[in-house]
Design a protein around this motif. Structure first.
Motif, PDB file in Angstrom:
ATOM      1  N   TRP A  64      84.749 113.969  64.719  1.00  0.00           N
ATOM      2  CA  TRP A  64      83.471 114.610  65.027  1.00  0.00           C
ATOM      3  C   TRP A  64      83.710 115.763  66.000  1.00  0.00           C
ATOM      4  O   TRP A  64      84.569 115.661  66.889  1.00  0.00           O
ATOM      5  N   TYR A  65      82.918 116.810  65.833  1.00  0.00           N
ATOM      6  CA  TYR A  65      83.033 118.018  66.620  1.00  0.00           C
ATOM      7  C   TYR A  65      81.626 118.504  66.948  1.00  0.00           C
ATOM      8  O   TYR A  65      80.663 118.064  66.316  1.00  0.00           O
ATOM      9  N   ARG A  66      81.528 119.411  67.906  1.00  0.00           N
ATOM     10  CA  ARG A  66      80.204 119.937  68.236  1.00  0.00           C
ATOM     11  C   ARG A  66      80.313 121.370  68.735  1.00  0.00           C
ATOM     12  O   ARG A  66      81.356 121.788  69.231  1.00  0.00           O
ATOM     13  N   GLN A  67      79.235 122.106  68.567  1.00  0.00           N
ATOM     14  CA  GLN A  67      79.166 123.477  69.054  1.00  0.00           C
ATOM     15  C   GLN A  67      77.918 123.628  69.903  1.00  0.00           C
ATOM     16  O   GLN A  67      76.801 123.714  69.364  1.00  0.00           O
ATOM     17  N   PRO A  68      78.086 123.611  71.229  1.00  0.00           N
ATOM     18  CA  PRO A  68      76.937 123.806  72.114  1.00  0.00           C
ATOM     19  C   PRO A  68      76.406 125.240  71.988  1.00  0.00           C
ATOM     20  O   PRO A  68      77.141 126.146  71.562  1.00  0.00           O
ATOM     21  N   PRO A  69      75.177 125.482  72.364  1.00  0.00           N
ATOM     22  CA  PRO A  69      74.611 126.821  72.262  1.00  0.00           C
ATOM     23  C   PRO A  69      75.438 127.844  73.038  1.00  0.00           C
ATOM     24  O   PRO A  69      75.740 127.641  74.215  1.00  0.00           O
ATOM     25  N   GLY A  70      75.811 128.930  72.364  1.00  0.00           N
ATOM     26  CA  GLY A  70      76.547 129.997  73.020  1.00  0.00           C
ATOM     27  C   GLY A  70      78.006 129.698  73.314  1.00  0.00           C
ATOM     28  O   GLY A  70      78.676 130.475  73.999  1.00  0.00           O
ATOM     29  N   LYS A  71      78.517 128.571  72.809  1.00  0.00           N
ATOM     30  CA  LYS A  71      79.906 128.196  73.102  1.00  0.00           C
ATOM     31  C   LYS A  71      80.681 127.967  71.807  1.00  0.00           C
ATOM     32  O   LYS A  71      80.109 127.916  70.726  1.00  0.00           O
TER      33      LYS A  71
ATOM     34  N   LEU B  45      72.656 109.638  76.232  1.00  0.00           N
ATOM     35  CA  LEU B  45      72.824 111.071  75.984  1.00  0.00           C
ATOM     36  C   LEU B  45      72.409 111.897  77.191  1.00  0.00           C
ATOM     37  O   LEU B  45      71.489 111.520  77.945  1.00  0.00           O
ATOM     38  N   LYS B  46      73.097 113.016  77.357  1.00  0.00           N
ATOM     39  CA  LYS B  46      72.844 113.925  78.468  1.00  0.00           C
ATOM     40  C   LYS B  46      72.495 115.318  77.925  1.00  0.00           C
ATOM     41  O   LYS B  46      72.895 115.659  76.805  1.00  0.00           O
ATOM     42  N   PRO B  47      71.800 116.133  78.698  1.00  0.00           N
ATOM     43  CA  PRO B  47      71.469 117.488  78.223  1.00  0.00           C
ATOM     44  C   PRO B  47      72.707 118.282  77.785  1.00  0.00           C
ATOM     45  O   PRO B  47      72.618 119.087  76.857  1.00  0.00           O
ATOM     46  N   ASP B  48      73.851 118.050  78.429  1.00  0.00           N
ATOM     47  CA  ASP B  48      75.083 118.755  78.063  1.00  0.00           C
ATOM     48  C   ASP B  48      75.597 118.349  76.676  1.00  0.00           C
ATOM     49  O   ASP B  48      76.501 118.995  76.149  1.00  0.00           O
ATOM     50  N   ASP B  49      75.042 117.291  76.097  1.00  0.00           N
ATOM     51  CA  ASP B  49      75.436 116.891  74.747  1.00  0.00           C
ATOM     52  C   ASP B  49      74.697 117.694  73.681  1.00  0.00           C
ATOM     53  O   ASP B  49      74.976 117.542  72.487  1.00  0.00           O
ATOM     54  N   THR B  50      73.758 118.522  74.084  1.00  0.00           N
ATOM     55  CA  THR B  50      73.013 119.352  73.144  1.00  0.00           C
ATOM     56  C   THR B  50      73.963 120.268  72.387  1.00  0.00           C
ATOM     57  O   THR B  50      74.730 121.028  72.998  1.00  0.00           O
ATOM     58  N   ALA B  51      73.939 120.187  71.061  1.00  0.00           N
ATOM     59  CA  ALA B  51      74.871 120.952  70.237  1.00  0.00           C
ATOM     60  C   ALA B  51      74.567 120.689  68.765  1.00  0.00           C
ATOM     61  O   ALA B  51      73.811 119.773  68.433  1.00  0.00           O
ATOM     62  N   VAL B  52      75.198 121.492  67.907  1.00  0.00           N
ATOM     63  CA  VAL B  52      75.254 121.164  66.484  1.00  0.00           C
ATOM     64  C   VAL B  52      76.515 120.339  66.280  1.00  0.00           C
ATOM     65  O   VAL B  52      77.597 120.750  66.698  1.00  0.00           O
TER      66      VAL B  52
END
Length: 121
Positions: free
Chosen positions: A34-41, A84-91
């Motif tokens: 699993w992978y994720r892309q946070p906003p702007g990162k 979950l934490k706000p920093d987990d926000t991502a696609v």
């Protein structure tokens, strides 16, 4: 083909379970991740497991909160996300490959559409 689902919007401290169907007849031979892309990162590694499930890596910030699992009969990999934490926000995305290289995102030729996870504070 990779098809992720299960994302949504939750408050901090909540839980979500993501699913990803990997359309390949040789699903049991692959390590899964699993992978994720946070906003702007940039996209980043989250977790990976061997084809037998006997070894698992987690990104440090999710260790103890996220659990990766697989069901070879359903060609599906899961990511249970708790506390979950706000920093987990991502696609969030999944992928399949060789376990030794699962943290090297450049090795993957294609990705699914991902599933959006939003954690509010």
């Amino acid at each position: 083909q990779l098809t992720e689902s299960g994302g949504g919007t939750v408050q901090a401290g909540g839980s979500l379970k993501l699913s990803c169907v990997v359309s390949t007849p040789i699903f049991p031979r692959y390590a899964l991740g699993w992978y994720r892309q946070p906003p702007g990162k940039d996209r980043e590694f989250v977790a990976a497991m061997t084809r037998h499930g006997d070894d698992i890596w987690y990104r440090g910030s999710v260790r103890g909160r996220f659990t990766i699992s697989r069901d070879n009969d359903k060609n599906t990999v899961y990511l249970q996300m708790d506390n979950l934490k706000p920093d987990d926000t991502a696609v969030y995305y999944c992928n399949a490959g060789t376990y030794a290289y699962m943290q090297q995102l450049k090795n993957f030729d294609s990705w699914g559409q991902g599933t959006q996870v939003t954690v509010s504070s």
